[in-house]
Design a protein around this motif. Sequence first.
Motif, PDB file in Angstrom:
ATOM      1  N   HIS A 148       0.827  -1.211   0.000  1.00 25.26           N
ATOM      2  CA  HIS A 148       0.000   0.000   0.000  1.00 25.26           C
ATOM      3  C   HIS A 148       0.867   1.271   0.000  1.00 25.26           C
ATOM      4  N   VAL A 149       2.004   1.200  -0.683  1.00 20.60           N
ATOM      5  CA  VAL A 149       2.923   2.339  -0.769  1.00 20.60           C
ATOM      6  C   VAL A 149       2.601   3.162  -2.015  1.00 20.60           C
ATOM      7  N   VAL A 150       2.638   4.482  -1.874  1.00 23.40           N
ATOM      8  CA  VAL A 150       2.324   5.367  -2.996  1.00 23.40           C
ATOM      9  C   VAL A 150       3.526   6.190  -3.452  1.00 23.40           C
ATOM     10  N   ALA A 151       4.576   6.239  -2.629  1.00 26.49           N
ATOM     11  CA  ALA A 151       5.776   6.990  -3.006  1.00 26.49           C
ATOM     12  C   ALA A 151       6.966   6.427  -2.240  1.00 26.49           C
ATOM     13  N   VAL A 152       8.160   6.539  -2.840  1.00 26.29           N
ATOM     14  CA  VAL A 152       9.381   6.055  -2.208  1.00 26.29           C
ATOM     15  C   VAL A 152      10.476   7.107  -2.318  1.00 26.29           C
ATOM     16  N   ALA A 153      11.418   7.040  -1.388  1.00 26.43           N
ATOM     17  CA  ALA A 153      12.579   7.931  -1.420  1.00 26.43           C
ATOM     18  C   ALA A 153      13.773   7.155  -0.896  1.00 26.43           C
ATOM     19  N   ALA A 154      14.901   7.293  -1.578  1.00 24.23           N
ATOM     20  CA  ALA A 154      16.120   6.597  -1.200  1.00 24.23           C
ATOM     21  C   ALA A 154      17.164   7.598  -0.735  1.00 24.23           C
ATOM     22  N   GLY A 155      17.688   7.389   0.464  1.00 26.29           N
ATOM     23  CA  GLY A 155      18.791   8.189   0.956  1.00 26.29           C
ATOM     24  C   GLY A 155      20.102   7.503   0.647  1.00 26.29           C
ATOM     25  N   SER A 156      21.159   7.936   1.294  1.00 21.61           N
ATOM     26  CA  SER A 156      22.457   7.340   1.048  1.00 21.61           C
ATOM     27  C   SER A 156      22.437   5.842   1.304  1.00 21.61           C
ATOM     28  N   ALA A 157      21.938   5.429   2.464  1.00 19.24           N
ATOM     29  CA  ALA A 157      21.892   4.008   2.807  1.00 19.24           C
ATOM     30  C   ALA A 157      20.607   3.661   3.561  1.00 19.24           C
ATOM     31  N   HIS A 158      19.535   4.400   3.297  1.00 19.76           N
ATOM     32  CA  HIS A 158      18.237   4.046   3.873  1.00 19.76           C
ATOM     33  C   HIS A 158      17.141   4.340   2.867  1.00 19.76           C
ATOM     34  N   THR A 159      15.964   3.751   3.106  1.00 18.21           N
ATOM     35  CA  THR A 159      14.847   3.864   2.184  1.00 18.21           C
ATOM     36  C   THR A 159      13.584   4.213   2.955  1.00 18.21           C
ATOM     37  N   LEU A 160      12.760   5.080   2.377  1.00 17.36           N
ATOM     38  CA  LEU A 160      11.482   5.463   2.971  1.00 17.36           C
ATOM     39  C   LEU A 160      10.351   5.139   2.005  1.00 17.36           C
ATOM     40  N   GLY A 161       9.209   4.750   2.572  1.00 15.30           N
ATOM     41  CA  GLY A 161       8.028   4.505   1.768  1.00 15.30           C
ATOM     42  C   GLY A 161       6.814   5.173   2.388  1.00 15.30           C
ATOM     43  N   LEU A 162       6.107   5.970   1.608  1.00 14.18           N
ATOM     44  CA  LEU A 162       4.884   6.626   2.069  1.00 14.18           C
ATOM     45  C   LEU A 162       3.702   5.752   1.706  1.00 14.18           C
TER      46      LEU A 162
END
Length: 231
Positions: A190-204
């Motif tokens: 149920h994720v609608v957006a993602v963002a990748a940092g240097s060595a971590h990942t986020l999911g909205l």
Amino acid sequence: MTAGIPQAPECRVGPWRDIVAAVGWNGDGQCDVADWTGVVGIAAGWRRTLGVLADGTVRAAGRAREGACDVGSWSEIVAVAAGDWHSVGLRADGTATAVGNNRRGQGELRAWHGLRSIAAGYLHTVALTRTGRVLAAGDAAVGVDEVTGWQDIVAVSAGSRHTVGVDTRGRVFAAGDNQRGQCDVASWRHVVAVAAGSAHTLGLRADGSVLAAGNDEDGQCDTSGWHLRID
């Protein structure tokens, strides 16, 4: 909202309202953007900031040594991405251009077309096509071959050495370096957006909650209490 090192200057964004501004370390002038006007899009990379203007031109501030700020000749640009040492621009016609470090072929984008969005990592570049395919160029060690097999993708993001994407069903895919667990996203739904940092990942997620995986040494994955409004 921000999460990271407590009291870090780059997290001091509370007073921002309807402005173009930057905070944080400014050793290469990457925060010198106060005089920019007519900005419709921005991107931040390692020691560099890019801004897309309403007329399709691009401004750059920061480290110039590798040529990643040489964007003065760009035109008809609708979006930009800032990698560590290279910059990428998406043109209105769905093609892309790049300047800066190209030692792993991360700037070889001339054959790309039909693009919807772009993202840039340390030594790689990825793009999403209008048909939901992912294109990638650069260092083979970060999964550039694997991502080309993804289908029905609606958004992509590039970290330093990994790439993440979300598909039409809300599933998340990741490829590349996983030493810090930044690619452990297969169970996300149920994720609608993602963002990748240097060595971590986020999911909205669709309900406004935020998932996180990967390096959390500075609290950058402390998002369990976040609930964002999705328009």
